[in-house]
Design an enzyme around this catalytic site. Structure first.
Site, PDB file in Angstrom:
ATOM      1  CG  ASP A  33      -2.066   0.945   1.123  1.00  0.00           C
ATOM      2  OD1 ASP A  33      -2.297   1.476   0.014  1.00  0.00           O
ATOM      3  OD2 ASP A  33      -2.725   1.193   2.138  1.00  0.00           O
ATOM      4  CG  ASN A  37      -7.611  -2.362  -5.692  1.00  0.00           C
ATOM      5  OD1 ASN A  37      -6.706  -3.163  -5.517  1.00  0.00           O
ATOM      6  ND2 ASN A  37      -7.872  -1.396  -4.796  1.00  0.00           N
TER       7      ASN A  37
HETATM    8  C1  FPP Z   1      -2.024   0.180  -3.225  1.00  0.00           C
HETATM    9  O1  FPP Z   1      -1.529   1.492  -3.237  1.00  0.00           O
HETATM   10  C2  FPP Z   1      -1.549  -0.503  -4.389  1.00  0.00           C
HETATM   11  C3  FPP Z   1      -2.341  -1.066  -5.345  1.00  0.00           C
HETATM   12  C4  FPP Z   1      -3.810  -1.048  -5.310  1.00  0.00           C
HETATM   13  C5  FPP Z   1      -1.754  -1.700  -6.519  1.00  0.00           C
HETATM   14  C6  FPP Z   1      -0.561  -2.518  -6.207  1.00  0.00           C
HETATM   15  C7  FPP Z   1       0.076  -2.809  -7.461  1.00  0.00           C
HETATM   16  C8  FPP Z   1       1.399  -2.846  -7.652  1.00  0.00           C
HETATM   17  C9  FPP Z   1       2.418  -2.692  -6.609  1.00  0.00           C
HETATM   18  C10 FPP Z   1       1.878  -3.165  -8.981  1.00  0.00           C
HETATM   19  C11 FPP Z   1       1.751  -4.634  -9.111  1.00  0.00           C
HETATM   20  C12 FPP Z   1       2.340  -5.056 -10.298  1.00  0.00           C
HETATM   21  C13 FPP Z   1       2.628  -6.314 -10.535  1.00  0.00           C
HETATM   22  C14 FPP Z   1       3.418  -6.571 -11.726  1.00  0.00           C
HETATM   23  C15 FPP Z   1       2.210  -7.440  -9.650  1.00  0.00           C
HETATM   24  P1  FPP Z   1      -2.576   2.681  -3.328  1.00  0.00           P
HETATM   25  O2  FPP Z   1      -2.758   3.016  -4.752  1.00  0.00           O
HETATM   26  O3  FPP Z   1      -3.834   2.300  -2.615  1.00  0.00           O
HETATM   27  O4  FPP Z   1      -1.822   3.799  -2.583  1.00  0.00           O
HETATM   28  P2  FPP Z   1      -2.480   4.969  -1.733  1.00  0.00           P
HETATM   29  O5  FPP Z   1      -3.117   4.326  -0.521  1.00  0.00           O
HETATM   30  O6  FPP Z   1      -1.304   5.814  -1.388  1.00  0.00           O
HETATM   31  O7  FPP Z   1      -3.474   5.666  -2.614  1.00  0.00           O
END
Ligand code: FPP
Length: 239
Positions: free
Chosen positions: A23, A71
């Site tokens: 996250d 998501n």
């Molecule tokens: C949460 O951060 C992250 C996600 C919803 C996506 C996670 C995806 C990746 C790390 C890329 C994965 C790629 C592969 C190739 C497996 P957020 O967007 O919720 O962050 P925030 O809470 O700061 O908004």
């Protein structure tokens, strides 16, 4: 492998199975005045290097939360950006044979684009004999839907009530052949599991850190493993 160079009095216990909720990508990008997609891009790079590090220190199963059933609520642009990163990774992963990592996917594939599903299946088949570590990528995954689907299948198969126990339910989950996570790490400063490995996390040790996922380093795994090593896992026992 910095983990083993450190002097500390606690003998290190390497978790057999680590789960990671990656996250903080969006906030990492926002802090830098970049679009959220840049946070996911850096997050995908960190995911690749942390995966290898976990293998190097002897973790046998790693499960990462790449995309939850919730998501889809994000903008089309953000969702398609994450899917593109996944496509890129799935095409790249063919060149990772020397990593010796078995890749599996957990989650509902029915809502994913067919080219991604085909690449996922290919990756699973191509890596089936790699045995240094198993990497589960949770994609369109939710722990509650996983349990609901298990219950539906159990009812559908007409399993008699007397035969229903915890082991039987587990046998209907995506992770049926795998040990439950010993340690679950969540980055980004939130203190919840957000539908991640809901059934499997009953006895997991939880480790939360404020570090945003794109800033997460091998040393942060070391810190989590050290904290895990100091925990007294009783599984409900008195001592
Ligand atoms: C949460 O951060 C992250 C996600 C919803 C996506 C996670 C995806 C990746 C790390 C890329 C994965 C790629 C592969 C190739 C497996 P957020 O967007 O919720 O962050 P925030 O809470 O700061 O908004």
């Amino acid at each position: 492998m910095s983990l083993f160079k450190k002097k500390n009095s606690t003998p290190l216990l390497i978790p057999n199975h680590i789960g990671i909720i990656m996250d903080g990508n969006g906030r990492w990008a926002k802090k830098r005045g970049m679009p959220r997609s840049m946070g996911h891009k850096k997050g995908a790079d960190v995911f690749k290097s942390i995966t290898r590090y976990c293998r190097d220190i002897g973790v046998k199963y790693l499960t990462v939360y790449a995309f939850s059933t919730e998501n889809w609520k994000r903008s089309n642009e953000e969702v398609s950006g994450i899917m593109d990163l996944l496509r890129e990774y799935l095409k790249d992963v063919k060149n990772y044979t020397k990593d010796n990592i078995r890749v599996k996917f957990i989650g509902d594939r029915s809502a994913l684009d067919s080219d991604i599903v085909a690449l996922m299946e290919e990756t699973e088949n191509d890596s089936v004999n790699f045995d240094a570590m198993t990497l589960n990528i949770a994609l369109n995954y939710g722990g509650i839907p996983e349990i609901v689907n298990a219950v539906k299948s159990i009812v559908n198969y007409g399993v008699s009530v007397d035969n229903i126990d915890a082991a039987l339910i587990k046998s209907y989950l995506y992770t049926k052949d795998e040990p439950d996570p010993d340690l679950i790490i969540r980055t980004g400063g939130e203190y919840r599991l957000s539908n991640f490995l809901t059934y499997q996390s009953a006895y997991s040790e939880l480790y939360f850190t404020d570090v945003l996922w794109p800033d997460f380093k091998n040393e942060d795994i070391d810190k989590a493993v050290l904290a895990f090593s100091k925990r007294n896992r009783r599984f409900g026992d008195a001592k």
